[in-house]
Scaffold this active site. Structure first.
Site, PDB file in Angstrom:
ATOM      1  N   ASN A   9       0.859  -1.188   0.000  1.00  0.00           N
ATOM      2  CA  ASN A   9       0.000   0.000   0.000  1.00  0.00           C
ATOM      3  C   ASN A   9       0.896   1.239   0.000  1.00  0.00           C
ATOM      4  O   ASN A   9       1.469   1.578   1.028  1.00  0.00           O
ATOM      5  CB  ASN A   9      -0.897  -0.040   1.254  1.00  0.00           C
ATOM      6  CG  ASN A   9      -1.689   1.234   1.435  1.00  0.00           C
ATOM      7  OD1 ASN A   9      -1.807   2.039   0.519  1.00  0.00           O
ATOM      8  ND2 ASN A   9      -2.246   1.413   2.639  1.00  0.00           N
ATOM      9  N   TRP A  10       0.982   1.853  -1.158  1.00  0.00           N
ATOM     10  CA  TRP A  10       1.897   2.999  -1.280  1.00  0.00           C
ATOM     11  C   TRP A  10       1.367   4.263  -0.613  1.00  0.00           C
ATOM     12  O   TRP A  10       2.101   5.225  -0.448  1.00  0.00           O
ATOM     13  CB  TRP A  10       2.157   3.293  -2.767  1.00  0.00           C
ATOM     14  CG  TRP A  10       3.111   2.341  -3.411  1.00  0.00           C
ATOM     15  CD1 TRP A  10       3.395   1.052  -3.029  1.00  0.00           C
ATOM     16  CD2 TRP A  10       3.909   2.602  -4.564  1.00  0.00           C
ATOM     17  NE1 TRP A  10       4.318   0.505  -3.875  1.00  0.00           N
ATOM     18  CE2 TRP A  10       4.644   1.430  -4.832  1.00  0.00           C
ATOM     19  CE3 TRP A  10       4.065   3.701  -5.405  1.00  0.00           C
ATOM     20  CZ2 TRP A  10       5.534   1.347  -5.906  1.00  0.00           C
ATOM     21  CZ3 TRP A  10       4.936   3.614  -6.467  1.00  0.00           C
ATOM     22  CH2 TRP A  10       5.674   2.445  -6.714  1.00  0.00           C
ATOM     23  N   LYS A  11       0.073   4.277  -0.296  1.00  0.00           N
ATOM     24  CA  LYS A  11      -0.549   5.509   0.232  1.00  0.00           C
ATOM     25  C   LYS A  11      -0.256   6.651  -0.748  1.00  0.00           C
ATOM     26  O   LYS A  11      -0.159   6.403  -1.949  1.00  0.00           O
ATOM     27  CB  LYS A  11      -0.062   5.800   1.653  1.00  0.00           C
ATOM     28  CG  LYS A  11      -0.190   4.563   2.537  1.00  0.00           C
ATOM     29  CD  LYS A  11       0.044   4.804   3.988  1.00  0.00           C
ATOM     30  CE  LYS A  11      -0.092   3.482   4.738  1.00  0.00           C
ATOM     31  NZ  LYS A  11      -0.005   3.647   6.189  1.00  0.00           N
ATOM     32  N   HIS A  93      -9.455   1.144   4.913  1.00  0.00           N
ATOM     33  CA  HIS A  93      -8.197   1.411   5.613  1.00  0.00           C
ATOM     34  C   HIS A  93      -8.465   2.410   6.738  1.00  0.00           C
ATOM     35  O   HIS A  93      -9.256   3.344   6.574  1.00  0.00           O
ATOM     36  CB  HIS A  93      -7.160   1.970   4.637  1.00  0.00           C
ATOM     37  CG  HIS A  93      -5.790   2.014   5.225  1.00  0.00           C
ATOM     38  ND1 HIS A  93      -5.411   2.997   6.115  1.00  0.00           N
ATOM     39  CD2 HIS A  93      -4.736   1.181   5.092  1.00  0.00           C
ATOM     40  CE1 HIS A  93      -4.160   2.759   6.493  1.00  0.00           C
ATOM     41  NE2 HIS A  93      -3.731   1.671   5.893  1.00  0.00           N
ATOM     42  N   GLU A  95      -6.878   4.857   7.795  1.00  0.00           N
ATOM     43  CA  GLU A  95      -6.637   6.268   7.456  1.00  0.00           C
ATOM     44  C   GLU A  95      -7.855   6.872   6.770  1.00  0.00           C
ATOM     45  O   GLU A  95      -8.141   8.049   6.929  1.00  0.00           O
ATOM     46  CB  GLU A  95      -5.383   6.388   6.576  1.00  0.00           C
ATOM     47  CG  GLU A  95      -4.124   6.195   7.409  1.00  0.00           C
ATOM     48  CD  GLU A  95      -2.919   5.695   6.630  1.00  0.00           C
ATOM     49  OE1 GLU A  95      -2.932   5.693   5.390  1.00  0.00           O
ATOM     50  OE2 GLU A  95      -1.945   5.279   7.297  1.00  0.00           O
ATOM     51  N   GLU A 165      -5.399  -4.712  10.683  1.00  0.00           N
ATOM     52  CA  GLU A 165      -4.411  -3.648  10.826  1.00  0.00           C
ATOM     53  C   GLU A 165      -4.699  -2.872  12.105  1.00  0.00           C
ATOM     54  O   GLU A 165      -5.501  -1.922  12.087  1.00  0.00           O
ATOM     55  CB  GLU A 165      -4.497  -2.692   9.626  1.00  0.00           C
ATOM     56  CG  GLU A 165      -4.078  -3.321   8.318  1.00  0.00           C
ATOM     57  CD  GLU A 165      -3.454  -2.281   7.401  1.00  0.00           C
ATOM     58  OE1 GLU A 165      -2.352  -2.555   6.906  1.00  0.00           O
ATOM     59  OE2 GLU A 165      -4.028  -1.203   7.212  1.00  0.00           O
ATOM     60  N   GLY A 171       2.483   2.544  10.783  1.00  0.00           N
ATOM     61  CA  GLY A 171       3.416   3.660  10.656  1.00  0.00           C
ATOM     62  C   GLY A 171       4.159   4.020  11.934  1.00  0.00           C
ATOM     63  O   GLY A 171       4.762   5.086  12.017  1.00  0.00           O
ATOM     64  N   SER A 210       3.418  -1.829  10.379  1.00  0.00           N
ATOM     65  CA  SER A 210       4.864  -1.896  10.612  1.00  0.00           C
ATOM     66  C   SER A 210       5.479  -3.256  10.232  1.00  0.00           C
ATOM     67  O   SER A 210       6.399  -3.735  10.905  1.00  0.00           O
ATOM     68  CB  SER A 210       5.197  -1.517  12.056  1.00  0.00           C
ATOM     69  OG  SER A 210       4.808  -0.177  12.304  1.00  0.00           O
ATOM     70  N   GLY A 231       2.852  -1.073   4.276  1.00  0.00           N
ATOM     71  CA  GLY A 231       2.871   0.346   3.928  1.00  0.00           C
ATOM     72  C   GLY A 231       4.277   0.810   3.619  1.00  0.00           C
ATOM     73  O   GLY A 231       4.804   0.569   2.529  1.00  0.00           O
TER      74      GLY A 231
HETATM   75  P1  PGA Z   1       2.871   0.541   7.626  1.00  0.00           P
HETATM   76  O1  PGA Z   1       1.395   0.746   7.011  1.00  0.00           O
HETATM   77  O2  PGA Z   1       3.392  -0.766   7.061  1.00  0.00           O
HETATM   78  O3  PGA Z   1       3.649   1.716   7.130  1.00  0.00           O
HETATM   79  O4  PGA Z   1       2.727   0.487   9.097  1.00  0.00           O
HETATM   80  C1  PGA Z   1       0.522  -0.329   6.826  1.00  0.00           C
HETATM   81  C2  PGA Z   1      -0.768   0.135   6.238  1.00  0.00           C
HETATM   82  O5  PGA Z   1      -1.215   1.260   6.587  1.00  0.00           O
HETATM   83  O6  PGA Z   1      -1.395  -0.557   5.422  1.00  0.00           O
END
Ligand code: PGA
Length: 250
Positions: A9-11, A93, A95, A165, A171, A210, A231
């Site tokens: 997931n590149w965001k 997600h 976010e 998640e 993150g 993470s 991520g």
């Molecule tokens: P992260 O993000 O690996 O940077 O913790 C995971 C995600 O939000 O899918």
């Protein structure tokens, strides 16, 4: 047997140059067993589809609108994603649940829209830090999962992927321990089992938060962890390829 799946997931990160680099690394990693999905931002999907043509790598988007079409400035439909070459799409997600106030009902509507277009939704669930401190992690994911299973029938759920998640692990550099993750994955598996045994045996449940090359082996060793939603580490070509190579052996 569930095929291990790693989705990056590149965001809102990355570029065309990074895409070339990541695809190059993955193609050189000799992946055959694991399934790998790259989810870059919308503007990179078409160029990614061209790059991935003929490879076993799959393309995913990070969001879609629940409607088939309409006057929704700035939004993207499932049909558009399919036409752009996607086979997966991330929904729910944290976010988006948080920054865009997406509710369980919104998430379910998006998952249903994806399924209508032949896309596989990667449906994210997970508790935040306050909910975990209150010991409510099981209740939260069960509520999120119940919304999904109430609206999507068993035949369609078979095309879905779940991703646990925990918000506090995203993150932060502090992944859930393999035991913490396994407990929730087992809980989700039990919810699936209550619906249908074949469904429970087939649906992949990814862990996200993470994930790195150094912690992924232990996570994959858990019986109900079937892959990872990655991520930050998916933006580092070498690290992501290392995670995918570990998935090959899982
Ligand atoms: P992260 O993000 O690996 O940077 O913790 C995971 C995600 O939000 O899918």
């Amino acid at each position: 047997m569930r095929r291990t799946l790693v989705a990056g997931n590149w965001k809102m990160f990355g570029s065309r140059a990074l895409l070339y680099e990541v695809v190059d690394r993955l193609q050189g990693a000799g992946l055959a067993k694991a399934e790998v999905v790259v989810c870059p931002p919308f503007p990179l999907l078409s160029v990614a589809a061209e790059l991935l043509e003929g490879s076993t790598l799959r393309l995913g988007a990070q969001n879609l609108h629940a409607a088939a079409e309409g006057a929704y400035t700035g939004e993207v439909s499932g049909a558009m994603l399919r036409e752009a070459g996607c086979s997966y799409v991330i929904v729910g997600h944290s976010e988006r649940r948080r920054a865009h106030a997406e509710t369980d009902a919104d998430v379910v509507a998006k998952a249903a829209a994806a399924l209508r277009e032949g896309l596989r939704p990667i449906i994210c669930v997970g508790e935040d830090a306050t909910e975990r401190e209150a010991g409510r992690q099981f209740a939260v994911v069960e509520r999120q999962m119940a919304a999904v299973s109430a609206a999507i029938d068993v035949a369609e759920l078979k095309s879905c992927v779940l991703a646990y998640e925990p918000v506090w692990a995203i993150g932060t550099g502090h992944a859930a321990t393999p035991e913490q993750a396994q407990q929730i994955h087992a809980c989700l598996r039990a919810r699936l089992q209550a619906l249908d045994a074949t469904l429970a045996a087939g649906v992949r449940i990814l862990y996200g938060g993470s994930v790195k090359a150094e912690n992924v082996r232990e996570l994959f060793a858990q019986p109900d962890i079937d892959g990872a939603l990655v991520g930050a580490a998916s933006l580092s070509p070498g690290e992501f390829a290392a995670i995918c190579r570990t998935a090959e052996k899982a």
